[in-house]
Design a protein around this motif. Structure first.
Motif, PDB file in Angstrom:
ATOM      1  N   GLY A   1      60.379  33.627  35.941  1.00 28.49           N
ATOM      2  CA  GLY A   1      59.862  34.673  36.827  1.00 28.49           C
ATOM      3  C   GLY A   1      60.585  35.989  36.643  1.00 28.49           C
ATOM      4  O   GLY A   1      59.970  37.061  36.709  1.00 28.49           O
ATOM      5  N   LEU A   2      61.902  35.918  36.392  1.00 29.74           N
ATOM      6  CA  LEU A   2      62.668  37.144  36.161  1.00 29.74           C
ATOM      7  C   LEU A   2      62.216  37.845  34.887  1.00 29.74           C
ATOM      8  O   LEU A   2      62.176  39.082  34.830  1.00 29.74           O
ATOM      9  CB  LEU A   2      64.156  36.810  36.078  1.00 29.74           C
ATOM     10  N   PHE A   3      61.857  37.045  33.884  1.00 28.71           N
ATOM     11  CA  PHE A   3      61.335  37.653  32.661  1.00 28.71           C
ATOM     12  C   PHE A   3      60.050  38.428  32.951  1.00 28.71           C
ATOM     13  O   PHE A   3      59.850  39.540  32.446  1.00 28.71           O
ATOM     14  CB  PHE A   3      61.067  36.571  31.621  1.00 28.71           C
ATOM     15  N   GLY A   4      59.176  37.824  33.773  1.00 28.35           N
ATOM     16  CA  GLY A   4      57.970  38.545  34.169  1.00 28.35           C
ATOM     17  C   GLY A   4      58.282  39.794  34.964  1.00 28.35           C
ATOM     18  O   GLY A   4      57.596  40.823  34.837  1.00 28.35           O
ATOM     19  N   THR A   5      59.340  39.731  35.772  1.00 33.65           N
ATOM     20  CA  THR A   5      59.755  40.898  36.546  1.00 33.65           C
ATOM     21  C   THR A   5      60.204  42.039  35.631  1.00 33.65           C
ATOM     22  O   THR A   5      59.818  43.201  35.808  1.00 33.65           O
ATOM     23  CB  THR A   5      60.908  40.518  37.493  1.00 33.65           C
ATOM     24  N   VAL A   6      61.032  41.690  34.655  1.00 39.36           N
ATOM     25  CA  VAL A   6      61.518  42.704  33.714  1.00 39.36           C
ATOM     26  C   VAL A   6      60.356  43.326  32.953  1.00 39.36           C
ATOM     27  O   VAL A   6      60.304  44.547  32.753  1.00 39.36           O
ATOM     28  CB  VAL A   6      62.549  42.078  32.756  1.00 39.36           C
TER      29      VAL A   6
ATOM     30  N   SER B   1      53.633  58.967  40.001  1.00 38.12           N
ATOM     31  CA  SER B   1      52.809  58.781  41.189  1.00 38.12           C
ATOM     32  C   SER B   1      52.680  57.294  41.499  1.00 38.12           C
ATOM     33  O   SER B   1      52.756  56.440  40.608  1.00 38.12           O
ATOM     34  CB  SER B   1      51.424  59.395  40.975  1.00 38.12           C
ATOM     35  N   ILE B   2      52.441  56.992  42.754  1.00 41.83           N
ATOM     36  CA  ILE B   2      52.415  55.605  43.196  1.00 41.83           C
ATOM     37  C   ILE B   2      51.283  54.829  42.547  1.00 41.83           C
ATOM     38  O   ILE B   2      51.399  53.630  42.279  1.00 41.83           O
ATOM     39  CB  ILE B   2      52.304  55.548  44.739  1.00 41.83           C
ATOM     40  N   ASP B   3      50.154  55.487  42.284  1.00 40.01           N
ATOM     41  CA  ASP B   3      49.026  54.775  41.696  1.00 40.01           C
ATOM     42  C   ASP B   3      49.287  54.364  40.253  1.00 40.01           C
ATOM     43  O   ASP B   3      48.635  53.474  39.725  1.00 40.01           O
ATOM     44  CB  ASP B   3      47.758  55.637  41.778  1.00 40.01           C
TER      45      ASP B   3
ATOM     46  N   PRO C   1      52.014  47.686  37.984  1.00 37.06           N
ATOM     47  CA  PRO C   1      53.091  47.010  37.255  1.00 37.06           C
ATOM     48  C   PRO C   1      54.232  46.542  38.141  1.00 37.06           C
ATOM     49  O   PRO C   1      54.781  45.453  37.925  1.00 37.06           O
ATOM     50  CB  PRO C   1      53.566  48.090  36.272  1.00 37.06           C
ATOM     51  N   VAL C   2      54.589  47.353  39.140  1.00 40.30           N
ATOM     52  CA  VAL C   2      55.651  46.920  40.051  1.00 40.30           C
ATOM     53  C   VAL C   2      55.180  45.713  40.864  1.00 40.30           C
ATOM     54  O   VAL C   2      55.959  44.790  41.145  1.00 40.30           O
ATOM     55  CB  VAL C   2      56.074  48.072  40.967  1.00 40.30           C
TER      56      VAL C   2
ATOM     57  N   LEU D   1      57.069  42.064  41.212  1.00 40.66           N
ATOM     58  CA  LEU D   1      57.438  41.402  42.455  1.00 40.66           C
ATOM     59  C   LEU D   1      56.775  40.038  42.585  1.00 40.66           C
ATOM     60  O   LEU D   1      57.396  39.076  43.051  1.00 40.66           O
ATOM     61  CB  LEU D   1      57.059  42.292  43.644  1.00 40.66           C
ATOM     62  N   ILE D   2      55.531  39.957  42.173  1.00 40.37           N
ATOM     63  CA  ILE D   2      54.824  38.684  42.258  1.00 40.37           C
ATOM     64  C   ILE D   2      55.451  37.650  41.323  1.00 40.37           C
ATOM     65  O   ILE D   2      55.602  36.475  41.673  1.00 40.37           O
ATOM     66  CB  ILE D   2      53.327  38.873  41.949  1.00 40.37           C
ATOM     67  N   MET D   3      55.840  38.052  40.112  1.00 37.42           N
ATOM     68  CA  MET D   3      56.473  37.118  39.196  1.00 37.42           C
ATOM     69  C   MET D   3      57.799  36.602  39.748  1.00 37.42           C
ATOM     70  O   MET D   3      58.139  35.428  39.616  1.00 37.42           O
ATOM     71  CB  MET D   3      56.702  37.792  37.842  1.00 37.42           C
ATOM     72  N   THR D   4      58.548  37.465  40.417  1.00 39.03           N
ATOM     73  CA  THR D   4      59.807  37.038  41.041  1.00 39.03           C
ATOM     74  C   THR D   4      59.539  36.007  42.127  1.00 39.03           C
ATOM     75  O   THR D   4      60.191  34.956  42.191  1.00 39.03           O
ATOM     76  CB  THR D   4      60.547  38.239  41.631  1.00 39.03           C
TER      77      THR D   4
END
Length: 238
Positions: free
Chosen positions: A141-146, A163-165, A170-171, A175-178
């Motif tokens: 999961g951390l790899f997916g986060t990176v 910009s947030i969009d 990607p962010v 977070l989901i992978m973590t």
């Protein structure tokens, strides 16, 4: 209307690597839960044979005692008793074989210990999967986060603005992978610890039952401890 930052949208905009990590974590979760359910069901089935250990010694015959351990001959307790009886009969009927020159006590000890080792191997099947998933899923999961953070930085560099969009997707992947990695690892670790503890309890009962069986076959009277087989309790746990 579906949210552009929902799970489905993040999956659609994720690249092949993120999808591969998610699928890998999903497979690890399925494997760990399969092991937990199967092993837990097997231990639950041993409750009645384990409760029949006391009734075994109140039976009027060995055959009647076996029935108190259940009809399933694959259960560790009945298998241990039948292996002990088979070892006694085999030693008596094959005096000319090499093992016939061994003292009966040593031959019974070896056979009973072999039965316990076989039962221990069966009880511990699949626990290596739980240990592997519990130790590696957070890093997957951390790899997916990176990779998700890298994706966000690339998006910022290409657009020239933070910009947030541009970075929310990607962010969100990161977070989901973590969270996904932790959701896979935590049940695997808890399941491993619970099953290991339950297996230890079963093996302790098997060792005590083996001492009693050894005394029964040698002297005809069950005993709690037998000095000649104290090495049974010192067996190496897997």
């Amino acid at each position: 209307m579906d949210s552009p930052y929902g799970i489905a949208s993040i999956w659609e905009q994720g690249d092949a690597l993120i999808k591969g990590v998610a699928i890998m974590l999903l497979l690890m979760s399925i494997a760990s839960w399969w092991v937990i359910v199967v092993r837990a069901w097997g231990l639950w089935r041993l409750r009645r044979p384990a409760q029949g250990l006391n009734d075994f010694w109140h039976a009027q015959s060995f055959a009647e005692g076996l029935r108190t351990l259940g009809e399933d001959r694959s259960t560790p307790f009945r298998h241990l008793a039948e292996e002990g009886q088979a070892a006694l009969d085999h030693h008596s009927n094959h005096k000319d074989d090499l093992h016939g020159h061994l003292p009966l006590a040593d031959w019974l000890t070896a056979c009973l210990r072999g039965s316990i080792d076989e039962s221990a191997e069966r009880l511990q099947r699949g626990l290596a999967i739980l240990a592997s998933v519990g130790s590696t899923a957070p890093f997957v999961g951390l790899f997916g986060t990176v990779w998700g953070i890298y994706h966000a930085l690339v998006g910022i560099g290409v657009s020239g603005q933070a910009s947030i969009d541009k970075v929310a997707g990607p962010v969100g992947e990161a977070l989901i992978m973590t969270a996904f990695g932790l959701a896979v690892a935590i049940p695997a670790v808890l399941g491993y610890n619970a099953l290991t503890r339950a297996n230890k309890g079963v093996l302790n009962k098997l060792n005590r039952f083996a001492h009693q069986l050894h005394a029964y076959f040698i002297t005809g009277s069950p005993m709690q401890n037998k000095g000649s087989i104290t090495k049974l309790s010192a067996r190496k746990e897997g």
